[in-house]
Design a protein around this motif. Sequence first.
Motif: not given
Ligand SMILES: [Zn+2]
Length: 604
Positions: A428-429, A432, A458, A461, A506
């Motif tokens: 996920h990171e 980005h 978000e 990602a 989120y």
């Molecule tokens: Zn994130």
Amino acid sequence: MLSRPSAGARRPAPFAAFAAFAALTLALTCAAARPAGLAGQRPWTAEDTRAVVASTTTLTLAPDLSRLGPGERVAVRKLLEAGALFQGLYEDQRHPDAAWARAHLAEGSDEALLYRLYGGPIGTNASNERVAFLPVRPEVPGKNVYPPGVERAELDAWLAARPEERDALLDVRRVVRRASASELDFDLAMLGAHPGLALLHPSLEGELRALRAQPAPEGFYPIPYALAYADQLERIRTLLLEAADAVAAEDADFASYLRLRANDLVTSNYEGGDAAWVAGSFGNLNAQIGSYETYDDALYGVKAFYSLSLLARDRARSDELAAALTDIQQIENSLPYDRTKRVRSQIPVGVYNVIADFGQARGTNTATILPNDADHARKYGRTILLRYNIMTEPTLFASAHNRFCAAVVEEQCDALTMGGNFERTLWHEIGHYLGVDRTVDGRALDDALGSVSNLYEEMKADLVSLFAAPALHASGYYTDAELRAVYAGGILRVLQLGEPRRDQPYQTMQLMQWNWYLDRGVVSLEDGRLRIHEEAYHDAVTSLLREVLAIQSAGDEARGAAFVERWTTWLPDVHGVIARAAASAPGGGYRLVRYAAVDGEGAR
Ligand SMILES: [Zn+2]
């Protein structure tokens, strides 16, 4: 340092109103005295307090710090002190009466626990509404970084007539004020009390004086955070410089980052510190310092809120991870969009144990990637901080696993693993780093997508993490079980315990994914539970990622908002059933995080 009231507490009007409350001992029996909530909201009740207190468990982070050198230990002390100041600043940014509430909470009371849990006097009631549990003003979307009570329509209209003011007014590190003689006099007095700021912001005094000279000042004007929070930032700056001196002989890179960041706080320009942070090679410590994330700004989604995260590096795990990350250019090239770019082959990613978190960074967040500034990210890259002692905290994983098992059919329950969750979060990171970072006509995404920019970033990602999984499996990075675990983690991620509000980026984008997966057959409902169909996963992820990248490329806020509207349906007999099952799984409820390194601070 001059003794001036803090920004949160300086306005006299609410103080007159609250003087009566101050006389009460504040184990607040406030249900009767509390001002009415927003229209349609159910006020906070004693039952809400009981329910939250009863379902809150405390988790204490106590990483091993035995490897720290003597200078690093001094730096830790200084940074914890700075962190406590950031915590207060953050609460003041979020609510104009936070300073008052802090001053009047009775130690050990239920209200003190709620305040600590929510980071201010506003809680979430059983209907997932944000309401005050102390006798303070209701929360507003712009929190305390816009003028009290300002509506978006009024600011939009004002900006529409003065497009040249937009960048300054919506700057990430400036407070918006409503022009009036008293506001301007206050800011000029503050500037007078901090002469260093006039040097660092040479045009500021002239601009304020010009506005003050008008017969009846009107409209809005921006004030750099450096001025709005000058007293606290001056003290924090000193602490960072002292921490730098202490650690310089043991960790020169960390010391130079701290010195640059100390100055960034008073210039409101983070470029120097960001560059030293991302590119530096640090020893045992790392720290996220300053205002970065904009999640608390529900008016425009552009104002950053203060935080400090103090982290101890897990060297062995960090080195292992860096070696395992192969070239990610291939994944970028395979993304479903036609604007692929060159990405760095060396991404600064580290595995850390949280020593303490303050302000916006406090909680059970498992990973961070910063800075967000598109220009800084382009020039220096972004640093990824994996928060290992939170990701692997046994009670947190057990409750996540229980939630997952309550929501999916029994034979799929064991697919979820701690390792799979770690990988899903890591990617996920990295996600980005990949995909769209500017609109097709060159605008920054935050600017272009406004209130939905965080949500789409978000979701991108999340989806890149899942999109990359089959390729990582094919290359041998994931075993069969790990691929299944990452996919299971993707479903855990979208489960909701209740219908999200639109100001929860989120949760909102998670619901959108959930609905997309239902629509594309990744999950189906079976006797009140979800069954995962792995064979449908990759196509569904790819098609949703294509939509997300297209919306980011176009940079069209209205189109983005319409897509959100279309995919956030909440059906009581589908989402409601699963949410109830997940919410009643054992080990749920609130988590209050405490830090062994912060003596005495936790009692608040
Ligand atoms: Zn994130």
